[in-house]
Structures are given as structure tokens and as C-alpha cells.
Design a protein around this motif. Structure first.
Motif, PDB file in Angstrom:
ATOM      1  N   PHE A 199       0.858  -1.179   0.000  1.00 42.77           N
ATOM      2  CA  PHE A 199       0.000   0.000   0.000  1.00 42.77           C
ATOM      3  C   PHE A 199       0.902   1.240   0.000  1.00 42.77           C
ATOM      4  N   VAL A 200       0.752   2.080  -1.002  1.00 40.49           N
ATOM      5  CA  VAL A 200       1.652   3.223  -1.173  1.00 40.49           C
ATOM      6  C   VAL A 200       0.860   4.526  -1.146  1.00 40.49           C
ATOM      7  N   CYS A 201       1.151   5.355  -0.151  1.00 35.65           N
ATOM      8  CA  CYS A 201       0.555   6.684  -0.068  1.00 35.65           C
ATOM      9  C   CYS A 201       1.509   7.674  -0.726  1.00 35.65           C
TER      10      CYS A 201
ATOM     11  N   SER B 166      -5.382  15.659   8.518  1.00 43.41           N
ATOM     12  CA  SER B 166      -5.095  14.371   9.152  1.00 43.41           C
ATOM     13  C   SER B 166      -4.602  14.549  10.581  1.00 43.41           C
ATOM     14  N   ALA B 167      -5.265  13.862  11.519  1.00 44.13           N
ATOM     15  CA  ALA B 167      -4.824  13.895  12.920  1.00 44.13           C
ATOM     16  C   ALA B 167      -3.445  13.264  13.060  1.00 44.13           C
ATOM     17  N   ASN B 168      -3.168  12.271  12.224  1.00 45.54           N
ATOM     18  CA  ASN B 168      -1.845  11.658  12.188  1.00 45.54           C
ATOM     19  C   ASN B 168      -1.336  11.731  10.749  1.00 45.54           C
ATOM     20  N   PRO B 169      -0.526  12.741  10.427  1.00 49.63           N
ATOM     21  CA  PRO B 169      -0.032  12.893   9.056  1.00 49.63           C
ATOM     22  C   PRO B 169       1.129  11.980   8.711  1.00 49.63           C
ATOM     23  N   ASN B 170       1.540  11.135   9.652  1.00 48.17           N
ATOM     24  CA  ASN B 170       2.590  10.144   9.368  1.00 48.17           C
ATOM     25  C   ASN B 170       1.913   8.886   8.829  1.00 48.17           C
ATOM     26  N   PHE B 171       1.663   8.889   7.544  1.00 53.62           N
ATOM     27  CA  PHE B 171       0.807   7.858   6.958  1.00 53.62           C
ATOM     28  C   PHE B 171       1.418   6.461   7.009  1.00 53.62           C
ATOM     29  N   TYR B 172       2.720   6.366   7.076  1.00 50.03           N
ATOM     30  CA  TYR B 172       3.363   5.052   7.139  1.00 50.03           C
ATOM     31  C   TYR B 172       3.166   4.383   8.499  1.00 50.03           C
ATOM     32  N   THR B 173       2.722   5.148   9.501  1.00 48.23           N
ATOM     33  CA  THR B 173       2.489   4.586  10.843  1.00 48.23           C
ATOM     34  C   THR B 173       1.006   4.371  11.115  1.00 48.23           C
ATOM     35  N   ARG B 174       0.166   4.496  10.119  1.00 50.35           N
ATOM     36  CA  ARG B 174      -1.275   4.511  10.314  1.00 50.35           C
ATOM     37  C   ARG B 174      -1.860   3.175  10.774  1.00 50.35           C
ATOM     38  N   CYS B 175      -1.128   2.101  10.587  1.00 49.69           N
ATOM     39  CA  CYS B 175      -1.681   0.786  10.929  1.00 49.69           C
ATOM     40  C   CYS B 175      -0.834   0.148  12.033  1.00 49.69           C
TER      41      CYS B 175
ATOM     42  N   TYR C 110      -0.778  -2.937  12.885  1.00 45.41           N
ATOM     43  CA  TYR C 110      -0.407  -4.336  12.653  1.00 45.41           C
ATOM     44  C   TYR C 110       0.253  -4.564  11.294  1.00 45.41           C
ATOM     45  N   ILE C 111       0.537  -3.493  10.550  1.00 48.50           N
ATOM     46  CA  ILE C 111       1.261  -3.606   9.282  1.00 48.50           C
ATOM     47  C   ILE C 111       2.481  -2.687   9.346  1.00 48.50           C
ATOM     48  N   PRO C 112       3.667  -3.208   9.081  1.00 48.41           N
ATOM     49  CA  PRO C 112       4.862  -2.352   9.110  1.00 48.41           C
ATOM     50  C   PRO C 112       4.833  -1.313   8.000  1.00 48.41           C
ATOM     51  N   GLY C 113       5.568  -0.232   8.212  1.00 47.91           N
ATOM     52  CA  GLY C 113       5.567   0.840   7.226  1.00 47.91           C
ATOM     53  C   GLY C 113       6.929   1.486   7.068  1.00 47.91           C
ATOM     54  N   ILE C 114       7.110   2.147   5.931  1.00 45.45           N
ATOM     55  CA  ILE C 114       8.349   2.861   5.624  1.00 45.45           C
ATOM     56  C   ILE C 114       7.999   4.237   5.055  1.00 45.45           C
ATOM     57  N   TRP C 115       8.600   5.272   5.613  1.00 45.03           N
ATOM     58  CA  TRP C 115       8.566   6.596   4.998  1.00 45.03           C
ATOM     59  C   TRP C 115       9.759   6.699   4.074  1.00 45.03           C
ATOM     60  N   VAL C 116       9.542   7.216   2.853  1.00 42.55           N
ATOM     61  CA  VAL C 116      10.593   7.250   1.839  1.00 42.55           C
ATOM     62  C   VAL C 116      10.712   8.655   1.255  1.00 42.55           C
ATOM     63  N   ASP C 117      11.944   9.088   1.036  1.00 46.91           N
ATOM     64  CA  ASP C 117      12.184  10.321   0.304  1.00 46.91           C
ATOM     65  C   ASP C 117      11.770  10.090  -1.145  1.00 46.91           C
ATOM     66  N   GLY C 118      10.559  10.514  -1.490  1.00 43.41           N
ATOM     67  CA  GLY C 118      10.012  10.268  -2.818  1.00 43.41           C
ATOM     68  C   GLY C 118      10.560  11.166  -3.903  1.00 43.41           C
ATOM     69  N   MET C 119      11.532  12.003  -3.563  1.00 47.78           N
ATOM     70  CA  MET C 119      12.173  12.860  -4.563  1.00 47.78           C
ATOM     71  C   MET C 119      13.523  12.297  -5.002  1.00 47.78           C
ATOM     72  N   ASP C 120      13.902  11.162  -4.457  1.00 52.25           N
ATOM     73  CA  ASP C 120      15.164  10.503  -4.795  1.00 52.25           C
ATOM     74  C   ASP C 120      14.847   9.171  -5.468  1.00 52.25           C
ATOM     75  N   VAL C 121      15.080   9.092  -6.761  1.00 55.64           N
ATOM     76  CA  VAL C 121      14.668   7.922  -7.533  1.00 55.64           C
ATOM     77  C   VAL C 121      15.362   6.651  -7.056  1.00 55.64           C
TER      78      VAL C 121
ATOM     79  N   GLU D 128       5.021   5.269   2.523  1.00 55.58           N
ATOM     80  CA  GLU D 128       4.638   6.664   2.320  1.00 55.58           C
ATOM     81  C   GLU D 128       5.731   7.354   1.516  1.00 55.58           C
ATOM     82  N   MET D 129       5.384   7.783   0.309  1.00 53.16           N
ATOM     83  CA  MET D 129       6.322   8.484  -0.546  1.00 53.16           C
ATOM     84  C   MET D 129       6.161   9.987  -0.340  1.00 53.16           C
ATOM     85  N   ALA D 130       7.135  10.612   0.286  1.00 52.63           N
ATOM     86  CA  ALA D 130       7.083  12.056   0.517  1.00 52.63           C
ATOM     87  C   ALA D 130       7.516  12.762  -0.758  1.00 52.63           C
TER      88      ALA D 130
END
Length: 406
Positions: free
Chosen positions: A235-237, A252-261, A263-274, A298-300
Motif C-alpha cells: 500500500f503506497v501513499c 489528518s490527525a496523524n499525518p505520518n501515513f506510514y504509521t497509520r496501521c 499491525y502492518i509495518p511501514g516505511i517513509w521514503v524520500d520520494g524525490m530521490d529515484v 509513504e512516498m514524501a
């Protein structure tokens, strides 16, 4: 609060609102990824490699993607060219829309190119993908030519959906669109992932959605089913900072979308670096195909145009904010600088690529403008996937029946 802000609030009724907007802009700017990388010049001039210690943030993971990223000359030039094709294609779509050659909804992907190019570089050819209505860049990366995209945008018969779908409904093998309903593609993506697992295939489905769709209930329902059934779904935001004209800080009360669940692990990623995007996608894909279940990314990133062509994109953010991102964080120019610094290519080679891309876009634009539209009788085709022999479809009244050819 400075003295000017206090005076503004006391003297003008709109002062408080202006100050709040300023604070929101500062919060958006501070949430954008900042480059922390050192390019290592390769003695052979064939490899670009650098460290990105701030490119990822982890949720429920002890170890994440490698912060050391690299690519060879061939890969670097390929990624640059693809990002440049998407950027110029969207510029062409922008101009054609303003000339009224494109009608209806049109959402441009400019600024977010590193997300689709980086993710596709880590995908298997049999992996599936489904996204929202900002789909032009992904349509190109999933195999549709620029000609097929621009012809579809203008409603012409050689468009990838024969001019029937337009901006939001383009398709290709293993690419399930382009979807116009906010968030609706997320549970569909979980369903495609279920199909991969049911068939015993070692593939994933990537389901993309924007930060504006992240609060949809169906997103969390899809999370739940994907985890229960250990579906190979990523799942990619694509968080470009604004859901239509509303900043993530306001929506969003929680704008850290990669932490929204929980029971599912998440990663925040610098989406400006290919390359950081590619490395993170490899990690997520390996996780999902190893039977560990879904993952959230979560692709920033950032979009340069408004939400759609009807949105100038300047009423809720300043022009200076957009220009600052263009100057300091642009995914194309920053990658080009890294490649040149690593001696993988010269300025002249990049100019040749730019000219080649310009020719591709010009040819596709000319084709789209001169291609004929579908005949009205084609409205009766593609109603049934398996057409019965000698079958006719009723028209708009009880006296019109048309034989369908396909």
C-alpha cells in the motif's frame, strides 16, 4: 509570534487566517524530505553511489532498506530519460488542456516522477499495479506509449482505451488503472494481491493512493483483510502535501501515513530521490513475496501543478513554496547533478537526451491532434467480453438495434 503578526491580527479581521496559512506552509515545507547524501565519484566513471541516511523512517521494522544506493551509467541515463519524458508529457497535456484539446478532469503528475520511475525499476514484469486518477506517469511506466496517452487524453481512437477513458481511466497489462473514485482502488488492489496469492504466483500488487484518500474507511478495511490473509500487497501513499487544496496538517490527525496501521509495518521514503525509492520498493517487495504479508509505504513527494487543471494551486500555498521545491528538491535536476558529479555522463549527453525526449513529445502531440475520434457506433462495442454470435444491442429507443463487431 512576532510584532508584525500581532499587529496583523489586531488591525485586520483576516490576520489570524493569514498567519495560520503561513504556519501551515512552514509545516509543509519542513515535512518535505531534505537531501542528506554524499556522491562518491567512481574512478571508472561507470557507477553512481551515495549514502542517504535520512531517506527512510521505519514503523514496526527493526531493519529497513539499504541507505547506500547506487546505479550504473545505463540505469542512470534510463531513469533520467523516463522522468524527463513524464515531465514533458505532462507539460504537453497542460498546454493542450488550456487550448481545449483535452476536456474533463485532468490531474498532472509533474514533480512526482521519481516515485513511479523508481518503483517500476524494482518491480517484476508480472507484478500488478493500481492507482488513483493522477495516472499519466504510471500509465507510461506500465508500458503505454506517450502517443497512446496523449491520444487518450484527447479522446482519439488510437488512445490506449480508444478514447473512451480519458485522463483517469487508462489501462495496460497488469495495470488496473486509473480510478476516479477517491480511495476505491485500494481494496481493489488488495483483491488483485489475493489473486496472486490464490494462483501461487510470486508477485505483488502495488496499490497507490494520495494523502487525501488516506482517511477513507475503505483503506483501513483493505489493510485489515490484507493482514488477515497475508496478502502480497504494498500500500503506497503518494503524499504530495495537499489533498486537493487542504494540507495534510489540516486534514489528518496523524499525518505520518506510514504509521497509520498498528499491525502492518511501514516505511517513509524520500520520494524525490529515484534511487532511494527503488531501494525501498525492493525491500517492500521482498517482504511481501516472502510470505510476511502486506506493507505500507509513504512516498514524501510534491506536485507542481494544482490538484487538477481547474485548480491554479496558488490559493492554499505560495508561489515561493513551489519555486523553492523546484530549485532545491526537484527529482530530475537533482539526479542529473548527481550523475554528472559521479562522471557517469556529461552535460552534452543530457542535452541530447532532452532533445530526443522533446521530439518524442512533439510527435505524440501532433498525432493526438490529428487522430480521428471513434465513430458513434463504437459506443456499442466492448459491452461483453465474450460476444454472442449475431448479437445486437438495443440503442436509446425500442427501434434501434446495433450489431456489435467487438
Amino acid at each position: 509570534m512576532n510584532t508584525y503578526a500581532k499587529l496583523l491580527i489586531r488591525l485586520q479581521p483576516s490576520g489570524r487566517q493569514l498567519l495560520q496559512q503561513q504556519q501551515q506552509h512552514e509545516q509543509i515545507a519542513s515535512s518535505l524530505p531534505t537531501v542528506f547524501s554524499s556522491v562518491r565519484k567512481a574512478s571508472s566513471g561507470t557507477t553512481l553511489e551515495y549514502d542517504t541516511p535520512k531517506a527512510y523512517k521505519l514503523h514496526m521494522l527493526e531493519k529497513g532498506p539499504s541507505t547506500h544506493v547506487s546505479c550504473n551509467r545505463e540505469e542512470g541515463l534510463e531513469y533520467y530519460k523516463k522522468m524527463q519524458v513524464i515531465r514533458r508529457m505532462e507539460a504537453s497535456a497542460n498546454n493542450m488542456y488550456k487550448s481545449k484539446l483535452i476536456r474533463g478532469f485532468c490531474h498532472l503528475y509533474s514533480g512526482q516522477e521519481a516515485v513511479c520511475v523508481g518503483m517500476k525499476a524494482a518491480m517484476d514484469k508480472n507484478d500488478s499495479l493500481i492507482t488513483a486518477y493522477r495516472a499519466h506517469g504510471w500509465t507510461y511506466m506500465m508500458g503505454v506509449s506517450v502517443t497512446g496517452i496523449l491520444a487518450e487524453l484527447t479522446g482519439k481512437k488510437t488512445g490506449c482505451a480508444e478514447g473512451r477513458g480519458g485522463s483517469m481511466h487508462m489501462y495496460a497489462p497488469n495495470f488496473y488503472g486509473g480510478n476516479g473514485i477517491v480511495g476505491a482502488q485500494v481494496p481493489l488492489g488488495a483483491g488483485v494481491a489475493f489473486a496472486h496469492k490464490y494462483r501461487g504466483e510470486s508477485n505483488v500488487c502495488i496499490a497507490l493512493y494520495g494523502d487525501g484518500a488516506a482517511n477513507q474507511g475503505q483503506v483501513f478495511e483493505a489493510y485489515n483483510m490484507a493482514k488477515l490473509w497475508s496478502l502480497p500487497c504494498i500500500f503506497v501513499c503518494e503524499n504530495n502535501g495537499y489533498g486537493m487544496g487542504t494540507s495534510t496538517a489540516r486534514a489528518s490527525a496523524n499525518p505520518n501515513f506510514y504509521t497509520r496501521c498498528e499491525y502492518i509495518p511501514g516505511i517513509w521514503v524520500d520520494g524525490m530521490d529515484v534511487l532511494a525509492v527503488r531501494e525501498a520498493t525492493r525491500f517492500a517487495r521482498d517482504w511481501c513475496t516472502s510470505g510476511k504479508g502486506p506493507m505500507i509505504m509513504e512516498m514524501a513527494t510534491y506536485r507542481y501543478f494544482g490538484h487538477s487543471m481547474s485548480d491554479p494551486g496558488t490559493s492554499y500555498r505560495t508561489r515561493e513554496e513551489v519555486q523553492d521545491v523546484r530549485k532545491s528538491r526537484d527529482p530530475i535536476t537533482s539526479f542529473r547533478e548527481k550523475v554528472i558529479e559521479a562522471n557517469l555522463a556529461t552535460d552534452e549527453e543530457f542535452k541530447n537526451i532532452d532533445n530526443e525526449v522533446k521530439k518524442i513529445i512533439e510527435d505524440a502531440e501532433n498525432h493526438a491532434q490529428n487522430d480521428p475520434e471513434l465513430h458513434v457506433d463504437e459506443l456499442y462495442s466492448h459491452v461483453y467480453s465474450m460476444r454472442p454470435e449475431n448479437f445486437k444491442i438495443r440503442g436509446c429507443d425500442n427501434f434501434t438495434f446495433k450489431e456489435i463487431s467487438k
